[in-house]
Enzyme design. Structure first.
Site, PDB file in Angstrom:
ATOM      1  N   GLY A  66       0.825  -1.212   0.000  1.00  0.00           N
ATOM      2  CA  GLY A  66       0.000   0.000   0.000  1.00  0.00           C
ATOM      3  C   GLY A  66       0.855   1.256   0.000  1.00  0.00           C
ATOM      4  O   GLY A  66       1.594   1.502   0.951  1.00  0.00           O
ATOM      5  N   ALA A  67       0.763   2.032  -1.087  1.00  0.00           N
ATOM      6  CA  ALA A  67       1.537   3.277  -1.195  1.00  0.00           C
ATOM      7  C   ALA A  67       0.641   4.472  -0.910  1.00  0.00           C
ATOM      8  O   ALA A  67       0.659   5.469  -1.632  1.00  0.00           O
ATOM      9  CB  ALA A  67       2.175   3.391  -2.576  1.00  0.00           C
ATOM     10  N   GLY A 119      -5.246   0.325   3.958  1.00  0.00           N
ATOM     11  CA  GLY A 119      -6.405   1.149   4.291  1.00  0.00           C
ATOM     12  C   GLY A 119      -7.031   0.714   5.597  1.00  0.00           C
ATOM     13  O   GLY A 119      -6.562  -0.226   6.254  1.00  0.00           O
ATOM     14  N   HIS A 176       9.288  38.077   4.081  1.00  0.00           N
ATOM     15  CA  HIS A 176      10.467  37.608   3.350  1.00  0.00           C
ATOM     16  C   HIS A 176      11.627  37.424   4.316  1.00  0.00           C
ATOM     17  O   HIS A 176      11.834  38.269   5.185  1.00  0.00           O
ATOM     18  CB  HIS A 176      10.857  38.634   2.286  1.00  0.00           C
ATOM     19  CG  HIS A 176      12.095  38.259   1.541  1.00  0.00           C
ATOM     20  ND1 HIS A 176      12.107  37.267   0.581  1.00  0.00           N
ATOM     21  CD2 HIS A 176      13.376  38.714   1.651  1.00  0.00           C
ATOM     22  CE1 HIS A 176      13.346  37.150   0.115  1.00  0.00           C
ATOM     23  NE2 HIS A 176      14.123  38.013   0.746  1.00  0.00           N
TER      24      HIS A 176
END
Ligand SMILES: Cc1cc2nc3c(=O)[nH]c(=O)nc-3n(C[C@H](O)[C@H](O)[C@H](O)COP(=O)(O)OP(=O)(O)OC[C@H]3O[C@@H](n4cnc5c(N)ncnc54)[C@H](O)[C@@H]3O)c2cc1C
Length: 476
Positions: A188-189, A278, A451
Site C-alpha cells: 500500500g503506497a 487502508g 520575506h
C-alpha cells in the site's frame, strides 16, 4: 437505574473527544466512553490518532529525518559529524513519551471541562441508552438526550495475510518495532505506507513498497504525484506500481510475498511486511438490534451532511462515517455536532479538507486537482512556483518541489492548491483558509507575505496564475 447525561459520546479519538469538550463548553452534562487499551493493557484516551497513528508516526518521522540529515545532509552546511549512532530504544522511548503526555493531556482537558470519562465498551441500545461494559465485565447503564458515535476505524487485513504481530504486521506494530528490519515490505503506497516506509528507510531498511494501482497517489493531482514518485524513488524507496499481492508466507523467519504485475507473477522476500492497505470503520458490537441506526455495505454508519443518523438524537462522526479518514475532519464533525445539539450553528466545509503526507518533502493538498477541474468542464488557470526559486528553501537546503495553484478562469476563485516541498503541511493552512473564504488568486496576490519565508512560494504561485510571478520566469 441509568446514569443520566445530556450527551454520551462513544469513543475518545480526535472525533469523539472534541465533541465531548465542546458539548461541556456548551453547558451540557457530557460523558465520554472509551475502550482503548494499549499493548500492555493500560487504558488511554485519544484513540488511534494519539496512540497508534498521527502522533507516534510524526514523532518517528521527525527523529528519523534528523538522523538521516545528520548523516547525509549536514556536510553541505559545513558541519561534519562522525561516530553517529542510532539509539533506537531512546528514539522509541521518546515516541512513547510524547504519546503518553498527549493522551494524559486529554484526561486533564476532560477534567477541566467537566466531561465524565468512562472506561469501557459502549453499546447503543434503543431510546438513546448506552450499556457500558468495563474490562472486568461489570455493566453500567447510561441514558442520554443525545448519543454521538465516534468509534473510529481499524486496519484492513488482507485475505490470506493475517497479522501475526511479528512478521506480517499492521501500522501500529510498525511504529513500535524494536529493531530495524533489514528488508521491509510495505503493501500500500498511501499516506500510512509511505510514511512508515520512509521512517524505516531512513534508519537503513531496504524498503519495497507494493501498490496494486498503476497510478501513484491515484486521487492526487497528477503533476504533484509524478514529482512525489520521483522524489521518493530518489530516496531509494523501491515503489512498485501495478503490483497486486496474491499471497505471503513466513518461512524461516522471512516473509515470501507473491504478487502479480504487468510482467506476470513476481516474488519478493522481506523480513517484515507491513500491510497498509487502508482502514475500515470499526463498529463491532456498537449497536444493539433495533436501534434504527443503519450501517452501509462497507460498515460505515449512515449519516447526512450534519452527521445525523436519522434516529432522533443519535449522531455519528469521524472515521466510522463517510469521508476521508483524517483526524481533523473528525474533529470538525465533533465540534459541529456538539454545537448543533446545543441549538447553535454548526457546519463542516467538506470542500476544504486538507490532506497531508508527512514524507520528506511533505505532500499537502486541498480542493480540486487539475484533472477534476478539467473534467468539470470549467475553464481554469494554473500557477506553479518551484521551491528552487524561494530564498528560504535555499537556506534550508530543501528546494525540491513546488506549489501549484488552480483558479477559475471566469471569477478567479481558487479551486485547488497542491504543494510538495518543505513544510508543505504547514503551508497548506493558508490555502485552506483561502478556500474557506472563497478567495481569488488575486486576493492572495495582494496579500503581503514576509520575506524570506516558504509562504512566499504560495504567494508567487498565486501570481503565476496570472503569469505575474516576480521570482520565476512566467511561461506563456
Ligand atoms: C499510522 C497512522 C497515521 C496516521 N496519521 C494521520 C495524520 O497524520 N493525520 C490525520 O489526520 N490522520 C492520520 N491518521 C488517521 C487518524 O488516526 C484517524 O483519522 C483518526 O484517529 C480518526 O479519529 P476517530 O476519533 O474517528 O477514531 P479513532 O481515533 O479510531 O478513535 C476511536 C476510539 O473509539 C474507541 N471505541 C471504538 N468502539 C468503541 C466502543 N464501542 N465503546 C467504547 N469505545 C470505543 C476506540 O478504542 C478508540 O479509542 C493516521 C492513522 C494511522 C493508523
Amino acid at each position: 437505574m441509568a446514569d443520566e447525561f445530556d450527551v454520551v459520546v462513544i469513543g475518545a479519538g480526535p472525533a469523539g473527544y472534541p465533541a465531548a469538550i465542546r458539548g461541556a463548553q456548551n453547558g451540557l452534562k457530557v460523558a465520554c466512553v472509551d475502550a482503548w487499551r494499549n499493548r500492555d493493557g493500560t487504558a488511554a484516551l485519544g484513540g488511534t490518532c494519539l496512540n497508534a497513528g498521527c502522533i507516534p508516526s510524526k514523532a518517528l518521522l521527525e527523529s528519523t529525518e534528523l538522523y538521516h540529515r545528520l548523516r547525509k545532509e549536514f556536510a553541505v552546511h559545513g558541519i561534519r559529524a562522525s561516530g553517529i549512532e542510532l539509539d533506537l530504544p531512546t528514539m522509541q522511548q521518546r515516541r512513547a513519551g510524547i504519546v503518553k503526555k498527549m493522551t494524559d493531556g486529554i484526561g486533564a482537558l476532560f477534567k477541566a471541562a467537566g466531561v465524565t470519562a468512562i472506561q469501557g465498551h459502549g453499546r447503543l441500545l434503543p431510546d438513546r441508552r448506552v450499556e457500558v461494559t468495563a474490562q472486568d465485565g461489570s455493566k453500567r447503564l447510561l441514558a442520554a438526550k443525545h448519543v454521538v458515535l465516534a468509534s473510529g476505524s481499524a486496519p484492513i487485513e488482507l485475505k490470506g495475510l493475517p497479522f501475526d504481530g511479528e512478521h506480517i504486521i499492521d501500522s501500529w506494530t510498525a511504529l513500535e518495532l524494536g529493531a530495524v528490519p533489514k528488508r521491509l515490505g510495505v503493501i500500500g503506497a498511501g499516506a500510512i505506507g509511505l510514511e512508515l516506509g520512509s521512517v524505516w528507510r531512513r534508519l537503513g531498511s531496504e524498503v519495497v513498497v507494493l501498490e496494486a494501482l498503476n497510478e501513484f497517489l491515484a486521487a492526487a493531482d497528477r503533476q504533484l504525484a509524478r514529482e512525489a514518485l520521483r522524489q521518493l524513488r530518489q530516496q531509494e524507496l523501491d515503489i512498485r506500481l501495478g503490483a497486486s499481492v496474491s499471497a505471503a508466507r513466513t518461512v524461516s523467519g522471512a516473509v515470501e510475498v507473491s504478487y502479480d504485475d504487468a510482467k506476470g507473477s513476481q516474488r519478493v522476500t522481506v523480513d517484515t511486511l507491513i500491510v497498509a492497505v487502508g482502514r475500515r470503520p470499526y463498529t463491532e458490537d456498537l449497536l444493539a438490534p433495533d436501534t434504527g441506526v443503519i450501517l452501509d455495505r462497507r460498515g460505515f454508519v449512515t449519516v447526512d451532511e450534519q452527521c445525523a443518523t436519522g434516529v432522533d438524537g443519535v449522531w455519528a462522526i469521524g472515521d466510522c462515517v463517510r469521508g476521508p479518514m483524517l483526524a481533523h475532519k473528525g474533529k470538525e464533525e465533533g465540534v459541529m455536532v456538539a454545537d448543533l445539539i446545543a441549538g447553535r450553528y454548526g457546519e463542516v466545509n467538506y470542500r476544504a479538507i486538507p490532506s497531508i503526507i508527512y514524507t520528506a518533502p511533505e505532500i499537502a493538498t486541498v480542493g480540486a486537482t487539475e484533472e477534476q477541474v478539467k473534467a468539470s468542464g470549467r475553464a481554469y488557470k494554473v500557477g506553479v512556483f518551484p521551491f528552487l526559486a524561494n530564498g528560504r528553501a535555499r537556506a534550508l537546503e530543501a528546494t525540491a518541489g513546488f506549489v501549484k495553484m488552480i483558479s477559475a478562469a471566469d471569477d478567479d476563485e481558487i479551486l485547488g492548491v497542491h504543494i510538495i516541498g518543505p513544510l508543505a503541511g504547514e503551508l497548506i493552512a493558508e490555502a485552506v483558509l483561502a478556500l474557506e473564504y472563497r478567495a481569488s488568486s488575486e486576493d492572495l496576490q495582494r496579500t503581503m507575505h514576509a520575506h524570506p519565508t516558504l509562504s512566499e512560494a504560495l504567494h508567487e504561485a498565486s501570481l503565476a496564475v496570472d503569469k505575474r510571478s516576480i521570482d520565476s520566469i512566467n511561461k506563456s
